[in-house]
Design an enzyme around this catalytic site. Structure first.
Site, PDB file in Angstrom:
ATOM      1  CG  ASP A  41      -2.134   0.903   1.050  1.00 31.34           C
ATOM      2  OD1 ASP A  41      -3.245   0.366   0.913  1.00 31.34           O
ATOM      3  OD2 ASP A  41      -1.962   2.142   1.029  1.00 31.34           O
ATOM      4  CB  CYS A 266     -20.075  -0.708  -3.260  1.00 35.68           C
ATOM      5  SG  CYS A 266     -18.522  -1.573  -2.954  1.00 35.68           S
ATOM      6  NE  ARG A 337     -13.104   4.647   1.469  1.00 35.35           N
ATOM      7  CZ  ARG A 337     -12.705   3.592   0.758  1.00 35.35           C
ATOM      8  NH1 ARG A 337     -11.818   3.739  -0.202  1.00 35.35           N
ATOM      9  NH2 ARG A 337     -13.207   2.387   1.007  1.00 35.35           N
TER      10      ARG A 337
END
Length: 440
Positions: A41, A266, A337
């Site tokens: 990451d 999503c 988020r």
């Protein structure tokens, strides 16, 4: 010997690029099978937290992170040790709702600089149909100098993890797998079959796999938008939506969807990826975009209802203290988020109200960075005029209405306003509380 067999015998390694809510569970699952896993990451702070045994996603747990064999790194050169690459980076949207491919482009560039011959790259990030082949493969070829289909192969296996869900986990959700050719598909399927207990579902090509992901979330988005539209109409009819849904769900073929704030990375994003590609091909969405418009408007709608109820209670909203319980995009999950609670806050701000926000799941750092909100501990909340229950964290569900009343200032109950977005309390409970109430 196949690549899968080499992975199992520790002759080769898997790398997972992106260690968030999707990547971390995958890396952990392969490591538990005894496979060498490199977890990469770009966020050095996150990597160091994992190394110290702290699960920033709260999906795996600190104990499991502390004992995992995953090699955490932010050094891209370590990716050269891998032969099977899994890309699990976020794919957000821009302000104009067009796909922001920056994370997946950067991930492809990083892998391209470090890929070796004989490798397989599998993308799990949500993209529009055609993105893997039209955008990602050319980047891999350019950065590596290698030829796709000759020196390396590519596949797509959309993530289906549901953050915060302790029932539907990675290992017991059927996983869609695809490859650029039959050989790739066979190898990719055999690798994922190592960790997916209920099995994988192979499809004929990469574009189909990409479409499955965006469509399954678009379908859910549309269904919730339908319920949100009904909720707004029922509100005018003085009908409780949750009571309607409870009755409707007694029928065998009811779908069980309820109204709510639809955010996250999503359901709140994927439909835009689908409609973006459709519009490029000359088709303008008639249903999907309208569903998004409805769902994107619900935060402001909830805030406006709260204002009306405060006025009904005889309050002056601008001078009222509003408390919001919940900031993350869904219950029992730390991800803030694209949370639509942010829209509630933004709309309240237009009335000159700066609400007090409580969320024990959310990161204080993320709350300030993303929404300019300083989180408050619920034990420090006093003198509220209006309480908005926006997220159904278990810690909030455990609160009785008497517990909620303790958050308010002293005074008659009919001057107190409770906005129950998640329908945590029964109608009779709310009526008996003598407070001014509303639930979505």
């Amino acid at each position: 010997m196949t690549l899968c067999e080499k992975l199992m015998s520790k002759q080769e390694a898997i790398s997972v690029v992106g260690l968030g809510y999707v990547g971390m569970p995958i890396a952990h699952a392969f490591a538990k099978k005894g496979i060498n896993v490199i977890g990469f990451d770009l966020n050095k702070e996150k990597v160091e937290l994992y190394k110290s045994g702290i699960d920033v996603t709260r999906e795996i747990g600190d104990v499991e992170i502390a004992k995992t064999s995953v090699v955490f790194t932010s050094n891209e050169n370590d990716l050269k040790k891998a032969k099977f690459y899994i890309v699990a980076v976020p794919t957000p949207v821009n302000m104009d709702h067009t796909p922001d491919l920056t994370p997946i482009v950067e991930a492809s560039e990083i892998i391209g600089r470090n890929i070796v011959c004989g490798s397989i790259v599998v993308y799990e990030s949500t993209v529009y149909p055609g993105c893997t082949e039209d955008v990602c493969i050319p980047i891999l070829e350019k950065q590596s100098g290698l030829k796709c289909g000759v020196d390396f192969r590519v596949g797509y296996s959309p993530e289906r993890i549901n953050p915060g869900d302790k029932v539907h986990r990675l290992e017991n959700i059927h996983k869609i797998v695809s490859g650029m050719d039959e050989e790739s598909l066979k190898e990719i399927k055999s690798v994922y079959d190592l960790i997916i207990k209920v099995g994988t579902h192979p499809v004929s090509n990469i574009r189909t796999a990409e479409a499955i992901k965006v469509v399954e979330n678009s379908q859910r988005d549309i269904n919730i938008a339908f319920m949100n539209e009904l909720a707004m109409v029922f509100d005018r009819m003085n009908i409780d939506t949750n009571e309607v849904v409870d009755g409707m769900n007694t029928k065998w073929n009811a779908l069980g969807f309820r109204p709510g704030l639809v955010g996250g990375h999503c359901i709140g994003v994927d439909p835009y990826y689908f409609t973006y590609q459709a519009e490029k091909l000359g088709y303008h969405s008639q249903i999907i975009l309208n569903g998004r418009i409805i769902n994107d408007s619900m935060g402001a709608y909830v805030a406006n209802v709260a204002i009306k109820k405060m006025v009904e209670a005889g309050q002056a909203p601008k001078r009222s203290k509003v408390v919001i319980l919940g900031l993350t995009f869904k219950e029992n999950c730390p991800d803030t988020r694209n949370s639509k609670v942010g829209d509630v806050i933004k709309q309240l701000n237009t009335y000159g109200i700066n609400p007090v926000v409580v969320d024990p799941w959310a990161s204080k750092k993320d709350a300030i960075k993303e929404y300019g909100v300083v989180l408050t501990d619920i034990d420090d909340v006093t003198n509220a005029d209006c309480v908005i229950i926006a997220v159904a964290h278990n810690v909030f569900k455990a609160l009785s209405l008497d517990n909620i009343k303790r958050l308010f200032k002293d005074g008659p109950d009919d001057k107190k306003v409770i906005i129950d977005v998640k329908g945590l309390y029964e109608i009779e409970e709310l009526k008996n509380s003598n407070m001014i109430w509303w639930r979505l």
